[in-house]
Write an enzyme that holds these catalytic residues in place. Structure first.
Site, short mmCIF file in Angstrom:
data_model
loop_
_atom_site.label_atom_id
_atom_site.label_comp_id
_atom_site.label_asym_id
_atom_site.label_seq_id
_atom_site.Cartn_x
_atom_site.Cartn_y
_atom_site.Cartn_z
N HIS A 1 0.75 -0.80 0.00
CA HIS A 1 0.13 -0.02 0.25
C HIS A 1 1.12 1.04 -0.06
O HIS A 1 2.24 1.00 0.14
CB HIS A 1 -0.73 -0.11 1.33
CG HIS A 1 -0.29 0.35 2.51
ND1 HIS A 1 0.48 -0.63 3.32
CD2 HIS A 1 -0.50 0.93 3.44
CE1 HIS A 1 0.74 -0.39 4.56
NE2 HIS A 1 0.09 0.71 5.25
N HIS B 1 1.34 3.74 1.78
CA HIS B 1 1.51 4.92 3.23
C HIS B 1 2.99 4.98 3.04
O HIS B 1 4.24 4.16 2.18
CB HIS B 1 1.30 4.58 4.64
CG HIS B 1 0.42 4.56 4.65
ND1 HIS B 1 -1.08 3.32 5.62
CD2 HIS B 1 -0.50 5.50 4.12
CE1 HIS B 1 -2.23 3.50 5.46
NE2 HIS B 1 -2.45 5.17 4.66
N ASP C 1 5.71 4.70 5.40
CA ASP C 1 6.83 3.72 5.61
C ASP C 1 6.84 3.04 5.11
O ASP C 1 7.30 1.55 5.51
CB ASP C 1 5.67 3.75 7.22
CG ASP C 1 4.82 2.91 7.35
OD1 ASP C 1 4.13 3.29 6.71
OD2 ASP C 1 4.62 2.02 7.81
N HIS C 2 6.67 2.50 3.53
CA HIS C 2 6.33 1.16 2.60
C HIS C 2 7.16 1.40 1.20
O HIS C 2 7.28 0.61 0.56
CB HIS C 2 5.06 0.47 2.35
CG HIS C 2 4.43 0.09 4.32
ND1 HIS C 2 4.74 -1.00 4.15
CD2 HIS C 2 3.73 0.87 5.42
CE1 HIS C 2 3.98 -1.30 5.25
NE2 HIS C 2 4.30 0.26 6.06
N HIS D 1 -7.30 -1.75 4.87
CA HIS D 1 -6.41 -0.64 6.04
C HIS D 1 -6.55 0.86 5.36
O HIS D 1 -7.64 0.74 4.70
CB HIS D 1 -5.21 -1.34 5.84
CG HIS D 1 -3.96 -0.50 6.46
ND1 HIS D 1 -3.97 -0.22 7.42
CD2 HIS D 1 -2.82 0.25 5.80
CE1 HIS D 1 -2.45 0.75 8.21
NE2 HIS D 1 -2.20 0.85 6.82
N ASP E 1 0.59 -4.16 6.10
CA ASP E 1 -0.98 -3.21 7.44
C ASP E 1 -2.37 -3.53 6.51
O ASP E 1 -2.56 -3.45 5.34
CB ASP E 1 -0.75 -1.78 7.51
CG ASP E 1 0.58 -1.15 7.48
OD1 ASP E 1 1.91 -2.16 8.14
OD2 ASP E 1 0.88 -0.47 7.13
N HIS F 1 5.54 -5.34 11.21
CA HIS F 1 5.30 -4.47 11.98
C HIS F 1 5.05 -3.78 13.02
O HIS F 1 4.20 -3.82 13.21
CB HIS F 1 4.19 -3.93 10.55
CG HIS F 1 3.93 -2.48 10.66
ND1 HIS F 1 3.12 -2.40 11.64
CD2 HIS F 1 3.71 -1.70 8.69
CE1 HIS F 1 2.83 -0.72 10.91
NE2 HIS F 1 3.48 -0.90 9.90
ZN LIG Z 1 3.06 0.52 7.70
ZN LIG Z 2 0.11 1.63 6.31
#
Ligand SMILES: [Zn+2]
Ligand SMILES: [Zn+2]
Length: 321
Positions: free
Chosen positions: A61, A63, A65-66, A141, A212, A270
């Site tokens: 996805h 976000h 942090d990914h 998510h 996530d 995570h």
């Molecule tokens: Zn994350």
């Molecule tokens: Zn996320």
């Protein structure tokens, strides 16, 4: 057999010991980088995996942090490392953000340093090789177009050597054809069918990766009987309300999914910096005993019914010197 190497196991922001989300799934010569949080390129070096053949990236996805690590990785490919081609697979919303990052920030009109292709992920198969497939399935998510990935070996029919001997099939191309499901005409003119020498079908290894996610109700089917389930565990039950608010799982919810789906091994990742690893592990193991919490650079070999943690020294370092 699949191998998974964890490169980053922290949620949202890195900690001293944990980088941001990234892992590599390996099968024979194939490698898939799943998510690419900030700092992933250094973790790749540190792991000994190196950049060779790391030309398929699956994003769960969009976000930050990914995905932020994609910028640094591609920047490095522009100057130092060379690969022939890079394929990035992500849902629509993540892909929009990745395009802005790569073309708007990193390349800004420059030619990509390799053949770069971006693939929009939808539910269904996204990659197929001779003996395994990768399928995407939707997960719930924050934000649209979030996906999990199922790595699945195709069913196999074991070659029954004693039957082949009894039929007088010589070693060589005849056996190879039969293993691949084709009839073989022997040097003496006899025709042997694959069914004469192949045993009953055996299901292949299944590795499920879910990034996530805030709900597990619709995931039991895809996780059913998986040999290993990799899934987030950002919260503990004491903060279940926060987990709900931010569409993440508690360790207990992840373990309940593993139990319900009859998976063989559960690997949690995570992790939030707010908890101790042992508390996350204890909460999950109270529900599903066969749980481990991944640490950065942990590697697991996943086979039918088996998930074995590898010793760190077992991987030859390709990138030393
Ligand atoms: Zn994350
Ligand atoms: Zn996320």
């Amino acid at each position: 057999m699949f191998e998974i190497v964890f490169l980053g196991t922290s949620a949202s922001a890195p900690s001293i010991r944990r980088g941001l989300s990234a892992q590599v799934v390996l099968h024979d010569e194939y490698r898939f980088l799943v998510d690419c949080g900030e700092g992933t390129q250094r973790q790749i070096l540190h792991s000994g995996l190196g950049f060779k053949r790391l030309n398929r990236i699956l994003i769960t996805h969009g976000h930050l942090d990914h995905i932020l690590g994609l910028a640094g990785l591609i920047s490095t490919f522009m100057r130092w490392e060379t690969i022939d081609a890079l394929e990035i697979y992500a849902g629509r919303w993540a892909l929009e953000r990745i395009k802005e990052l790569i073309f708007g920030v990193v390349l800004r009109g420059a030619t990509p340093p390799m053949a770069l292709s971006l693939h929009e992920v939808k539910e269904g198969p996204i990659f197929e090789a001779d003996d395994f497939t990768v399928r995407a399935f939707p997960v719930w998510h924050r934000g649209p177009d979030c996906y999990g990935f199922l790595f699945e070996e195709k069913d196999r029919h074991p070659f029954l050597a004693e039957k082949a001997e009894a039929l007088g099939i010589p070693p060589g191309p005849w056996r190879r054809d039969l293993v691949s499901g084709q009839a073989a005409t022997l040097p003496d003119g006899r025709v042997v069918q694959p069914g004469d020498v192949l045993g009953p079908s055996r299901p292949g290894t299944r590795l499920v990766h879910i990034g996530d996610v805030g709900r597990t109700e619709d995931l039991a089917a895809v996780c059913q009987d998986a040999d290993a389930l990799v899934i987030e565990a950002t919260y503990l039950s004491e903060e279940a309300e926060m987990a709900r608010k931010f569409a993440h799982l508690t360790a207990r919810a992840a373990a309940e999914l593993a139990l319900q789906a009859g998976v063989k091994h559960l690997i949690l990742t995570h992790l939030s910096r707010r908890y101790r690893e042992r508390d996350v592990l204890a909460e999950a193991q109270a529900v599903f005993a066969n749980t481990v919490v991944a640490r950065d650079f942990d590697a697991f070999q996943v086979r039918r019914g088996e998930c074995v943690r590898q010793q760190p020294s077992s991987r030859p370092a390709e990138e030393q010197g």
